[in-house]
Design a protein around this motif. Structure first.
Motif, short mmCIF file in Angstrom:
data_model
loop_
_atom_site.label_atom_id
_atom_site.label_comp_id
_atom_site.label_asym_id
_atom_site.label_seq_id
_atom_site.Cartn_x
_atom_site.Cartn_y
_atom_site.Cartn_z
N GLY A 150 0.40 3.57 -17.92
CA GLY A 150 1.78 3.94 -17.66
C GLY A 150 2.03 4.23 -16.19
N THR A 151 1.08 4.88 -15.53
CA THR A 151 1.23 5.16 -14.10
C THR A 151 1.27 3.87 -13.31
OG1 THR A 151 0.06 7.26 -14.41
CG2 THR A 151 0.25 6.41 -12.17
N ALA A 152 0.48 2.89 -13.72
CA ALA A 152 0.48 1.59 -13.02
C ALA A 152 1.85 0.93 -13.11
CB ALA A 152 -0.59 0.68 -13.62
N VAL A 153 2.51 1.03 -14.27
CA VAL A 153 3.85 0.45 -14.41
C VAL A 153 4.83 1.12 -13.47
CG1 VAL A 153 5.77 0.09 -16.01
CG2 VAL A 153 3.42 -0.24 -16.80
N LEU A 154 4.77 2.45 -13.37
CA LEU A 154 5.67 3.17 -12.48
C LEU A 154 5.41 2.81 -11.02
CD1 LEU A 154 5.72 6.73 -14.10
CD2 LEU A 154 7.27 4.81 -14.48
N VAL A 155 4.15 2.69 -10.66
CA VAL A 155 3.81 2.36 -9.28
C VAL A 155 4.32 0.96 -8.93
CG1 VAL A 155 1.87 1.84 -7.74
CG2 VAL A 155 1.83 3.90 -9.15
N GLU A 156 4.09 -0.01 -9.81
CA GLU A 156 4.55 -1.37 -9.54
C GLU A 156 6.07 -1.44 -9.51
OE1 GLU A 156 3.14 -4.03 -8.64
OE2 GLU A 156 1.01 -3.82 -9.04
N ALA A 157 6.75 -0.69 -10.39
CA ALA A 157 8.21 -0.68 -10.38
C ALA A 157 8.75 -0.08 -9.09
CB ALA A 157 8.74 0.09 -11.59
N ALA A 158 8.13 1.00 -8.63
CA ALA A 158 8.55 1.61 -7.37
C ALA A 158 8.33 0.65 -6.20
CB ALA A 158 7.81 2.92 -7.14
N HIS A 159 7.22 -0.06 -6.24
CA HIS A 159 6.94 -1.05 -5.17
C HIS A 159 7.94 -2.18 -5.22
CE1 HIS A 159 4.72 -4.52 -3.37
NE2 HIS A 159 4.51 -3.61 -2.43
N ALA A 160 8.26 -2.67 -6.42
CA ALA A 160 9.24 -3.76 -6.54
C ALA A 160 10.63 -3.31 -6.09
CB ALA A 160 9.29 -4.25 -7.99
N ALA A 161 10.93 -2.03 -6.27
CA ALA A 161 12.23 -1.50 -5.85
C ALA A 161 12.27 -1.19 -4.36
CB ALA A 161 12.55 -0.24 -6.64
N GLY A 162 11.18 -1.38 -3.65
CA GLY A 162 11.15 -1.13 -2.22
C GLY A 162 10.98 0.32 -1.84
N LEU A 163 10.47 1.15 -2.76
CA LEU A 163 10.33 2.58 -2.48
C LEU A 163 9.00 2.91 -1.84
CD1 LEU A 163 11.86 4.07 -5.76
CD2 LEU A 163 13.01 3.31 -3.68
N ILE A 164 8.00 2.06 -1.98
CA ILE A 164 6.70 2.29 -1.35
C ILE A 164 6.24 1.00 -0.69
CG2 ILE A 164 5.89 4.18 -2.83
CD1 ILE A 164 4.41 2.14 -4.51
N ALA A 165 5.41 1.15 0.33
CA ALA A 165 4.86 -0.01 1.02
C ALA A 165 3.60 0.42 1.75
CB ALA A 165 5.87 -0.59 2.02
N ALA A 166 2.77 -0.55 2.10
CA ALA A 166 1.55 -0.27 2.86
C ALA A 166 1.91 -0.11 4.33
CB ALA A 166 0.54 -1.40 2.69
N SER A 167 1.37 0.92 4.96
CA SER A 167 1.67 1.15 6.37
C SER A 167 1.03 0.09 7.26
CB SER A 167 1.19 2.54 6.78
OG SER A 167 -0.22 2.66 6.59
N ALA A 168 -0.04 -0.52 6.81
CA ALA A 168 -0.71 -1.59 7.56
C ALA A 168 -1.58 -2.38 6.60
CB ALA A 168 -1.55 -1.02 8.71
N GLU A 169 -1.85 -3.63 6.94
CA GLU A 169 -2.66 -4.46 6.08
C GLU A 169 -4.13 -4.05 6.12
OE1 GLU A 169 -2.11 -8.53 6.98
OE2 GLU A 169 0.04 -8.55 6.50
N VAL A 170 -4.59 -3.57 7.26
CA VAL A 170 -5.98 -3.14 7.42
C VAL A 170 -5.97 -1.64 7.72
CG1 VAL A 170 -8.11 -3.44 8.71
CG2 VAL A 170 -6.61 -5.42 8.29
N ASP A 171 -6.79 -0.88 6.97
CA ASP A 171 -6.88 0.57 7.14
C ASP A 171 -5.52 1.24 7.02
OD1 ASP A 171 -9.61 0.33 7.59
OD2 ASP A 171 -9.36 0.12 9.75
N GLY A 172 -4.66 0.69 6.17
CA GLY A 172 -3.35 1.27 5.96
C GLY A 172 -3.34 2.27 4.83
N GLU A 173 -2.17 2.84 4.59
CA GLU A 173 -1.98 3.80 3.51
C GLU A 173 -0.72 3.43 2.74
OE1 GLU A 173 -3.79 7.92 5.35
OE2 GLU A 173 -1.79 7.28 6.00
#
Length: 831
Positions: A344-367
């Motif tokens: 269930g947490t994975a679904v919420l995380v992917e939905a938030a990512h698809a909605a543009g609410l989270i993103a990686a700060s960098a491709e290498v050593d990002g957060e």
């Protein structure tokens, strides 16, 4: 003559119509409907009608259309293929509607609707009164309706001796004097009366053989299928059928039932069963109000869980894995915080990512960090926040439930990482919701009934992968609050209607969902908002140092309370607990003790309990008495007794404190180490600046500057009406440039002779002065040749400035790249 391009061929009178000519005769609205139903045809926009026809009839494009058709539309299309083959007895391609209706008995409105949809999709076109499928379908569906090839196709290329023997057995002339033997045989076996007599001659035992092939598959396996037999020497049932052409050997081990024979044995019917209507989804009934309450409660839980999770990630962000995903440990930690499971947490995380609410700060050593869009999302109404997540989930090609599985190479798939994209996921989700919406309100369709209806709606997509996507869609819809007790909620029905309104073309086919531009006017938001708890600005503070929020708090109070207290439990009401550390957290952020008590006094529905006042006062009294500066470091305190206590504290021996003055103590530890160590000992120091002022600040709210990346297989957005209309204009203009009759302009003779460029300038100058359109051939910077119809406005400096009807824009053309100029005449366009 300076026209380097040959004039387009003129459509000759009496020339047979083609798919291109039919497409050219469609109205602009029809072409726009074609682009709406098949957006892939305008990516990029075709140069002209001929290019559009070639793209629309290509195998990949037609396969995409077939995957969209329901079972009845496929039956209609297969019926057109089976009856309209030009290799049948009549030799005329296409079939009339009356003939099709007789072989495919179905309600007339449903049949007409299916034919209309096939025409809009461009896989069936009209040749007078006949309907003709595009030619590539013959290769894609070689056995339409389970029927074999026509007899003419089966006997083509066979030796003349074999054909003559078959013709003689049927009592027909042999040789080529009266035409090709194959044509005579095919015409003879197309007559129902002749087929009836031949079947009777073959006998009942031979009829039993044919009955096994009549409804498909039309091929059977026998030994020595290619043996030479005739009517006189035939002994076995197979021999008698081969001798009369009722079966044809296609290799040494295979016999095939000709299409004409199969249709005769079926009594003219194409299918045993006509599935004109989809099966109705069935399941247990629930009171609609309970369904609404359950779905709304889950929707509220989702938006609160996403907000809590992303606030956690802002303070303590998880790292980005080498493959760009989220680590298993971080996923487990997030699941524990949300008091849920990892799936269930994975679904919420992917939905938030698809909605543009989270993103990686960098491709290498990002957060993984929230984006600025998360702050806007937090400030919005709860119902719109849910809508943003639901629409993002509908449009996403990523399937969260694939996280944790392994790919073909044995590598694990991580949430937010590679390998979770499935191109058909958005369409499957929308189909599942449409299936649930087809059930009466309050009905929770069973998984079997959903699968049965989807098998009708998408017959060509059945398989284990499709079944997994359907099950994932049902589970994720329940998790996200689109369903309650297994039934579709009213706000989800409104969402499906809105998505269909934005993506459904005239063909009746829906594509992937898109994002709503504004929350205002959304029927889904209007349906959900009254069911969600309204934000409150009051809490109930109790004597056990807890505060109970009876509903979602207004954003300002939620931020302040999250700063001064820890969340102890969630549910219908949220319970916060005040502790030393939480009060100290608020003080570290710059809140004063009196300010904090005043805030709590204003937001509490009851008088502020005395224990809480004591707690705040005690922590505020001890907070900041010690101040840590940078010497290497030092401690300063206005109360010498406090420093006496600290210097004599055995627990602080590792800090190696040295008394410099009654109010100053030095330490060999650095300032960060000293701050952390004294906090652990319960002294609660604060840092001070060089000028002696306090440095109080709340931890910075970290945000990712990078935008989320879409799914690897995301489909392009469906074109809007304006874009479709522009594409139609461009195709029409390009077609006019390609098909208009052109009269070459002759270069004038003079002494000295004029160059072709000079003649081109003269012709263009004349067009400018007379205000008429001309055709030009043009080579772009990459050497690609194209035809244009332009309205010249000015010729100077070696450039032509003109309105380009092909691209509906004013452009400049280098004269030296113009390969030819011709006047435009009026003529019937080429097919």
């Amino acid at each position: 003559m300076i026209d380097d391009a040959e004039p387009a061929a003129v459509h000759a009178a009496g020339r047979p119509p083609t798919y291109t000519s039919w497409l050219r005769g469609r109205s602009d609205d029809d072409l726009a409907a074609l682009f709406a139903a098949r957006p892939d045809l305008m990516t990029p926009v075709p140069a002209d009608i001929a290019a559009l026809a070639a793209r629309a009839t290509s195998r990949p494009a037609v396969l995409r259309v077939l995957d969209q058709l329901d079972r009845f539309a496929l039956q209609v299309l297969e019926g057109l293929l089976a009856l309209g083959d030009d290799r049948l007895g009549s030799g005329v391609p296409g079939v009339g509607r009356a003939r099709l209706a007789a072989a495919l008995p179905a309600p007339a409105p449903l049949l007409d609707a299916a034919l209309h949809r096939l025409r809009v999709l461009g896989v069936v076109w009209e040749d007078g009164e006949r309907l003709r499928p595009v030619a590539v379908l013959r290769d894609i569906l070689p056995q339409p309706a389970g029927l074999g090839p026509p007899l003419r196709a089966l006997v083509a290329g066979r030796p003349a001796e074999w054909l003559n023997r078959l013709a003689a057995g049927l009592g027909l002339p042999t040789g080529y004097d009266g035409g090709a033997p194959a044509d005579r045989v095919a015409a003879e076996l197309s007559r129902p009366d002749r087929l009836g007599r031949l079947l009777a001659e073959a006998g009942d035992d031979a009829r039993q053989v044919l009955d096994r092939l009549v409804w498909g598959p039309p091929r059977g396996t026998v030994s020595q299928a290619g043996r030479d037999v005739d009517a006189a020497s035939a002994a076995s049932p197979i021999d008698r059928l081969l001798a009369r052409g009722l079966l044809v050997a296609t290799d040494d081990h295979t016999v095939t039932l000709p299409r004409e024979v199969g249709l005769h044995l079926r009594g003219g019917r194409l299918f045993r069963r006509i599935d004109a209507k989809p099966p109705s989804p069935t399941g247990p009934r629930h009171p609609p109000e309970r369904v609404t309450q359950a779905a709304a409660g889950q929707a509220f839980t989702v938006i609160r869980a996403v907000a809590e999770l992303l606030e956690l990630w802002a303070d303590d962000p998880p790292g980005v894995l080498r493959n760009g995903g989220l680590g298993v440990r971080d996923l487990r930690r997030s699941a524990r915080v949300l008091d849920g499971d990892e799936a269930g947490t994975a679904v919420l995380v992917e939905a938030a990512h698809a909605a543009g609410l989270i993103a990686a700060s960098a491709e290498v050593d990002g957060e993984w960090l929230p984006t600025p869009a998360f702050d806007l999302w937090l400030a919005a109404e709860p119902a719109w926040r849910w809508l943003r997540l639901a629409e993002a989930w509908l449009a996403s090609t990523r399937v969260a439930r694939l996280g944790g599985t392994k790919d073909a190479r044995g590598r694990p798939r991580n949430v937010l990482g590679e390998g979770l994209d499935r191109r058909s996921a958005p369409e499957v989700r929308l189909d599942v919701l449409r299936t649930l919406a087809a059930a009466p309100e309050g009905t929770a369709p069973t998984t079997e009934s959903v699968a049965e209806r989807l098998a009708w709606a998408r017959p060509r997509r059945q398989g284990p992968a499709f079944t997994d996507l359907v099950q994932a869609a049902l589970a994720e819809a329940a998790l996200l609050g689109l369903t309650g007790l297994g039934a579709l909620a009213p706000h989800a029905r409104a969402l499906v209607a809105e998505v269909d309104g934005r993506t459904r073309g005239p063909s009746g086919n829906g594509g992937p969902a898109g994002h709503a531009a504004e929350p205002s006017g959304s029927a889904a938001v209007a349906a959900l908002a009254p069911e969600l708890p309204q934000p409150v600005d009051r809490v109930l503070i109790q004597g056990d140092l807890t505060a109970v929020a009876p509903g979602p708090l207004v954003p300002e109070l939620a931020r302040e309370l999250a700063l001064a207290a820890d969340v102890e439990s969630t549910g219908g009401a949220t319970v916060y607990r005040f502790t030393d550390s939480s009060i100290r957290r608020a003080l570290d952020a710059g809140r004063g003790g009196a300010e904090l008590l005043d805030l709590l006094d204003r937001c509490s529905s009851t008088p502020l309990p005395q224990p809480l006042r004591y707690l705040v006062a005690d922590v505020a009294r001890r907070h900041g008495r010690l101040r840590v500066g940078t010497a290497s470091s030092y401690l300063r305190c206005d109360e010498p007794a406090v420093l006496d206590e600290l210097v004599n504290d055995r627990r602080a021996a590792d800090l190696m404190l040295v008394r410099l003055a009654p109010t100053v103590v030095a330490s060999r530890a650095t300032r960060p180490v000293l701050l952390e160590r004294l906090t652990d000992l319960g002294y609660h120091p604060v840092a001070e600046a060089v000028d002696g002022s306090l440095q109080l600040n709340r931890p910075e709210s970290r945000r990712s500057a990078r935008q989320p990346v879409g799914g690897e297989l995301a489909e392009p957005a469906a074109p809007g009406p304006e874009l479709r209309a522009a594409a139609v204009r461009a195709v029409r203009a390009g077609d006019e440039a390609a098909t208009s009759a052109r009269r070459p302009v002759t270069a004038p003779s003079a002494d000295p002779p004029r160059s072709p460029t000079a003649a081109t300038l003269a012709a263009l100058g004349a067009a400018v002065s007379e205000g008429r359109r001309v055709w030009i051939g043009y080579l772009d910077a990459e050497g690609r040749a194209s035809s244009r119809i332009v309205e010249p406005a000015r010729v100077d400096g070696g450039y032509l400035t003109a309105y380009d009807a092909t691209q509906a824009a004013v452009r400049r053309f280098a004269v030296h790249r113009i390969t030819g100029v011709a006047e435009i005449g009026t003529a019937e366009p080429a097919s």
